[in-house]
Enzyme design. Structure first.
Site: not given
Length: 591
Positions: A435, A466, A488
Site C-alpha cells: 500500500d 492484506e 486490511e
C-alpha cells in the site's frame, strides 16, 4: 500495514529415487572437489562458509556493540533496501549489549537452547526512524536467545513479518514504541517471558505455544493458543481469544553449533501443544549437519539450486536477494529450505518462485518472496493441482514465509500462495500487496488473491494477509482451521464499481467456499481504509456457507477513521461500522 493517522494503532513430475540416487546423495553429503557450479553433471557441494552477511560473534569478539550499531544505522530506515544481515551469537554470556534491529536483520543464538546464549542487555526494536510510529516496522526477527533486559523490560515494537521465536526474556516485554505510539503486530512463538507482556497500542497480536508471566491489555484482537499464563477467554471485552492448546505445531528449523560444527535443528511435530518445546530438557527433533545442505549464495541459479535438491541436499539460503528464471522445485520428502536474514527470492519473467511437491514433511522457513514486474500466476505453490496424499503424520510447513507484491518496485501476481497439499501447516505468514513504496497502484501492483487453500486439513496459525484486489484469503479445502487472522482491504480501490463482486459489495477478506462442509476459525479481524474513495461500502469482512460444521469464533471488522465502512461482519450478520470513531463491530460466534 500502514496505519492511517486516524487509526489506533508446471510442477515438475515427482521423482522416484532409486538405489543409485540414494547412493549419490550419500556421496555428496560432505564437501567435494569437482567442476564449477552450474556445469552439466557437476555435483553440487554441501557445506561451506555462510558468506559475508552472516556475522558470527562469540563473547570474546571485540567491538560487538559497534558492529551491531553499524548494521542498525544502515538498516534502520531501509524499508525497501537490498541489504540483508544475520547476526549470530555463539553460546556464552554477552554483557552490556543493546542490539537494535532494523529492516532485513535477524538476530539469533547458536545454542540448542535459548538459555545457552544470554544477553545481559536487550534486543530492541523502536520507531525513531518513523517518528514513533511502529506500524511499518516489518521484516526482522529475533530467535533463540535469553535476555536480561537492562531496565527489566525489553522493547519489541513491531508490526507484521517480525517474528519473536524461541526467546527467553528474564523480565518483561513491551510491544509498543517509546512514547506508546501506534503499533500493529505481531507474533510470538515458543518463547518464555518471565514478566508481563505489555501490548499497549498494539492493535492485534498472536502468541503460540509459549509461557508468559502476564498480559497487560488488549486493543482489538489478542489471540493465544497453547500459552501458559495467557489471559482467560473473554472476547469481546477484553478482546482475548484463548485456546488451551494448539492442535498441531512444529517449530521453525534453526542453525546451531555442535562444538565447532554447524547443524540445522529441525524440531519434531507436536499435537495438542502447550508451552515451549525447549523448557523440559533437550528438545525433540533432528540435527542435520551443514554438509547435508547446499549453502546458497547470491548469484546461484535456479538450475543449480534444483540440482542440489535432486542430489539429496537441503537448502540454506544466506542473506541476499536471489533472482530465479524458473521455479525452485522441492519434490523430495523432508527437505529443509531455510533462509537467513530474510533471504529474498524474486521470480523473473512471470515464473513461480517456489513449487513444493505433494510429498511429506517439507519445511520452508525464513524466506521473503518478492513479486517481479511480469505477472506470475502464482508465487508459491504447495503441491500441484489435484494433490491428494495423506501427510497427517509428517506435514509440510511454511514458517515465517512472507510474500510482497510491490513496494520495492513494480510487482504483479494473480495469486500469491496456493496450498494444494493436504495437512499443510501455515505458521506465521504475512502476504502483502503493498500500500506504499514504489510500484504501487490499483493496476500497477495488481494481485487478485493472497492465499488460496485447496488442500484438506490445512491449519493456519498466524495468518496475516492484506490489500488484495479481490479475495485476500479463499478457502476451498475441507476441515480447514485458522487461529488468528489479520487483514486490511486494499486502500486504493478507486470506486465502488472497481470492487463489485456480482451482487455483493466488495470481496470478503476471508471467504470459505459454498462447497465446504467443515471449517473453523478463531480470533479474526478485517479492517478497511478506502482513502481514494471513502464512500465505498464493503458488504462484509467474512463470507462462509451456513452449515453446522462451519464455525467462527471472535470476529471483528473495523473502519479506520471512517474511510469506508463495513455493512456486516460475516455474511449478513453483525452490526455495520459507522462514523469516524474506529470502533470494531464484533461477532462472538457464527452461526
Amino acid at each position: 500495514m500502514h496505519a492511517p493517522p486516524t487509526s489506533a494503532g508446471g510442477h515438475r513430475r515427482s521423482r522416484l529415487l532409486g538405489l543409485a540416487a540414494f547412493a549419490l546423495s550419500l556421496i555428496i553429503a560432505v564437501p567435494t572437489a569437482g567442476p564449477a557450479f552450474g556445469e552439466e553433471a557437476a555435483a553440487v557441494p554441501g557445506g561451506g562458509d555462510l558468506g559475508p552477511n552472516v556475522l558470527v560473534f562469540d563473547p570474546s569478539t571485540p567491538g560487538i556493540q559497534a558492529k551491531v550499531d553499524e548494521i542498525f544505522k544502515k538498516q534502520e530506515s531501509a524499508q525497501f533496501g537490498s541489504d540483508r544481515y544475520a547476526l549470530m551469537f555463539k553460546p556464552g554470556t554477552y554483557d552490556n549489549i543493546n542490539a537494535q534491529l532494523g529492516f532485513y536483520t535477524s538476530i539469533a543464538g547458536l545454542g540448542l537452547n535459548p538459555d545457552d546464549t544470554t544477553f545481559n542487555g536487550d534486543v530492541t526494536v523502536d520507531a525513531g526512524w518513523f517518528n514513533g510510529n511502529a506500524t511499518q516496522n516489518f521484516w526482522r526477527s529475533a530467535e533463540n536467545l535469553a535476555l536480561r533486559p537492562v531496565n527489566g523490560t525489553n522493547r519489541w515494537a513491531v508490526s507484521q513479518a517480525a517474528p519473536f521465536r524461541r526467546m527467553h526474556v528474564r523480565g518483561g516485554l513491551n510491544l509498543a514504541p517509546d512514547g506508546y505510539g501506534w503499533a500493529s503486530g505481531g507474533y510470538i512463538a515458543d518463547s518464555r517471558i518471565d514478566g508481563t507482556v505489555s501490548p499497549y497500542s498494539q492493535q492485534q497480536w498472536y502468541t503460540r505455544d509459549s509461557s508468559i508471566g502476564g498480559w497487560g491489555n488488549g486493543v482489538w484482537n489478542m489471540t493465544f493458543s497453547g500459552v501458559e499464563g495467557a489471559p482467560a477467554q473473554s472476547f469481546p471485552e477484553p478482546p482475548y481469544t484463548t485456546l488451551e492448546t494448539t492442535p498441531v505445531s512444529r517449530e521453525k528449523p534453526f542453525l546451531h553449533l555442535d562444538g565447532d560444527a554447524y547443524k540445522v535443528f529441525v524440531p519434531a511435530k507436536r499435537t495438542g501443544a502447550r508451552g515451549t518445546s525447549w523448557g523440559n530438557g533437550t528438545p525433540q527433533g533432528e540435527s542435520i549437519p551443514l554438509e547435508r545442505f547446499y549453502v546458497v549464495k547470491p548469484g546461484a541459479s535456479a538450475a543449480t539450486i534444483n540440482e542440489a535438491v535432486d542430489q539429496g541436499l537441503h537448502l540454506l539460503f544466506t542473506p541476499g536477494v536471489y533472482h530465479v528464471d524458473r521455479a525452485i522445485e522441492i519434490d523430495r520428502p523432508d527437505t529443509v529450505v531455510l533462509g537467513l536474514g530474510l533471504a529474498t527470492i524474486i521470480p523473473d519473467n512471470g515464473v513461480t518462485a517456489v513449487k513444493v511437491g505433494d510429498v511429506d514433511g517439507v519445511k520452508l522457513a525464513g524466506l521473503l518472496i518478492d513479486a517481479g514486474p511480469v505477472n506470475s500466476e502464482t508465487l508459491l505453490e504447495v503441491g500441484p493441482e489435484g494433490s491428494s496424499a495423506d501427510h497427517s503424520a509428517d506435514p509440510t510447513s511454511l514458517q515465517d514465509v512472507f510474500v510482497r507484491i510491490g513496494g520495492a518496485g513494480p510487482g504483479r501476481a494473480t495469486t500469491s500462495i496456493v496450498v494444494n497439499s493436504d495437512d499443510t501447516i501455515i505458521d506465521h505468514t504475512w502476504v502483502w500487496r503493498a500500500d506504499h513504496g514504489a510500484g504501487v497502484g490499483w493496476e500497477t501492483n495488481r494481485a487478485d488473491h493472497g492465499v488460496h487453500v485447496k488442500g484438506d486439513d490445512v491449519l493456519a496459525t498466524g495468518l496475516f494477509v492484506e490489500h488484495f484486489n479481490k479475495y485476500d484469503v479463499r478457502w476451498s479445502g475441507e476441515r480447514g482451521r485458522t487461529i488468528f487472522f489479520q487483514n486490511e482491504k486494499a486502500y486504493d480501490a478507486p470506486n465502488q464499481a472497481a470492487i463489485q463482486n456480482g451482487d455483493i459489495k466488495g470481496y470478503a477478506a476471508y471467504k470459505v467456499d459454498d462447497s465446504v462442509t467443515t471449517h473453523e476459525g478463531w480470533g479474526m479481524g478485517s479492517y478497511c481504509y478506502f482513502n481514494v474513495d471513502p464512500t465505498i461500502r464493503q458488504q462484509h469482512g467474512f463470507q462462509a456457507p451456513v452449515k453446522p460444521g462451519v464455525r467462527f469464533h471472535d470476529l471483528l471488522v473495523v473502519s479506520l477513521g471512517g474511510q469506508g465502512q463495513y455493512e456486516h461482519v460475516i455474511n449478513n450478520t453483525g452490526s455495520p461500522t459507522s462514523g469516524t470513531s474506529t470502533i470494531p463491530s464484533q461477532v462472538v460466534s457464527f452461526p
